[in-house]
Scaffold this motif. Sequence first.
Motif, short mmCIF file in Angstrom:
data_model
loop_
_atom_site.label_atom_id
_atom_site.label_comp_id
_atom_site.label_asym_id
_atom_site.label_seq_id
_atom_site.Cartn_x
_atom_site.Cartn_y
_atom_site.Cartn_z
N ILE A 182 -7.23 -0.05 12.67
CA ILE A 182 -6.26 1.02 12.45
C ILE A 182 -5.56 0.73 11.13
O ILE A 182 -4.91 -0.31 10.97
CB ILE A 182 -5.21 1.08 13.59
N VAL A 183 -5.72 1.63 10.17
CA VAL A 183 -5.05 1.50 8.87
C VAL A 183 -3.88 2.47 8.86
O VAL A 183 -4.07 3.68 9.04
CB VAL A 183 -6.01 1.80 7.70
N VAL A 184 -2.69 1.95 8.67
CA VAL A 184 -1.48 2.78 8.66
C VAL A 184 -1.08 3.02 7.21
O VAL A 184 -0.75 2.07 6.48
CB VAL A 184 -0.34 2.11 9.44
N GLY A 185 -1.11 4.28 6.80
CA GLY A 185 -0.79 4.63 5.42
C GLY A 185 -2.02 5.15 4.69
O GLY A 185 -3.01 4.44 4.55
N ALA A 186 -1.95 6.41 4.23
CA ALA A 186 -3.11 7.05 3.61
C ALA A 186 -2.94 7.26 2.12
O ALA A 186 -3.39 8.26 1.56
CB ALA A 186 -3.41 8.39 4.29
N GLY A 187 -2.28 6.31 1.45
CA GLY A 187 -2.24 6.31 0.00
C GLY A 187 -3.55 5.75 -0.54
O GLY A 187 -4.49 5.50 0.22
N PRO A 188 -3.66 5.54 -1.85
CA PRO A 188 -4.91 5.02 -2.41
C PRO A 188 -5.37 3.71 -1.78
O PRO A 188 -6.56 3.53 -1.51
CB PRO A 188 -4.57 4.84 -3.90
N ALA A 189 -4.44 2.79 -1.50
CA ALA A 189 -4.83 1.51 -0.91
C ALA A 189 -5.37 1.69 0.50
O ALA A 189 -6.44 1.17 0.85
CB ALA A 189 -3.64 0.55 -0.91
N ALA A 206 -0.58 -0.43 5.43
CA ALA A 206 -0.71 -0.08 4.01
C ALA A 206 0.22 1.07 3.65
O ALA A 206 -0.14 1.97 2.89
CB ALA A 206 -2.16 0.30 3.71
N ARG A 207 1.44 1.02 4.15
CA ARG A 207 2.36 2.14 3.98
C ARG A 207 3.13 2.14 2.65
O ARG A 207 4.02 2.96 2.45
CB ARG A 207 3.36 2.17 5.13
#
Length: 368
Positions: free
Chosen positions: A5-12, A127-128
């Motif tokens: 689960i990746v939290v944060g949908a910016g470039p990273a 990754a927020r």
Amino acid sequence: MSDVIVVGAGPAGRALAARLAVRDVDVTLVDPHAARPWSATYGCWTDELPEWLDAGTIAAQTAGVRVYTSTQGTDVPRGYSIFDSAALATSLHSPRIRHVTARAVRVDDRRVTLDDGRVLTGVVIDARGTSGAGPRQTAFGVMVAESSAAPVLDGAPAILMDWRPASTADRPDTFLYAVPLGDGRVLLEETCLIGDPAPSPNMLRERLFRRLDGFGILPADTDAIERVSFRVTGTTPHPWRASPLLFGARAGLMHPATGYSVAASLSVADEVATALSAGADPRGVLWPAAARTVHRLRHIGSRALLRMGPDATAGFFGTFFGLPVDVQRTYLSSRTDVAGVGAAMARTMMHTDMATRWTLARAAIPGG
């Protein structure tokens, strides 16, 4: 392996999710505004781009940049790239990624609680981005036609930093950033590199317009604006100890002396994804001992910049960009070359004035 689960949908976050999807890992991307277009202009040194990145994500490239710290400019022969933000976002999309449009209210090692009451379980990566109080980079920019920007560029392909004051009323504590956008326009942006507190974008707007007025460019000539304000440092001084694992700017992958993080995040996303897909702990990949040491060294530099006066800051960068390009590259782009980063800092220090040397030395002392 377990779902990720990746939290944060910016470039990273998108980059890590995309590289996991390539490895057939079941990955969920959580963000309350996952479909929101990226409005920021992202730049990087061309040699930082990872091989796997689609070339179509780059809007413009130059063979070098110019830096002004006085009336004379220094041409730095190192390639520079500007991302096409929309193309970058599209390239990092994969039908294998499950998108959840919600805000994470609690993020733990193996569990994410959403604002709608749902709970997701799996290996969690936060990754927020950066948030909260602390040193910030702020900027205000306008996008103008190439013909309007020509007097500003004065033959340079791009200007990374122009520390010359915008007018006699201004102190040289902010600089102009001028880069082509690849669509017949140029971004002209007044920037505070790092400040605590930092000037507001509105204050930088006034300074930018005074600067542009000197070139005969009126606000009416602009067709778009950009406001920038973000925390330069990560959310913890020791991101390798954080739980859950942090990634991107939140993890301190942002260079504290430049504010750049996108290329660094893209570059390590593949290695982190490989470790996760193998069921290994990615901390060893993301934060080997050398990377932790370089991280500490860079933060000495950011503490020094916060203590320097305007003239000293401009002089410091004049000295730095007068060093050989390979020395500059090591300090600006290497995360694991401890000897090289230390040597770059030492060489810069040797060629500055005594007051700046003292500032740099005090920044290296905890509590100094």
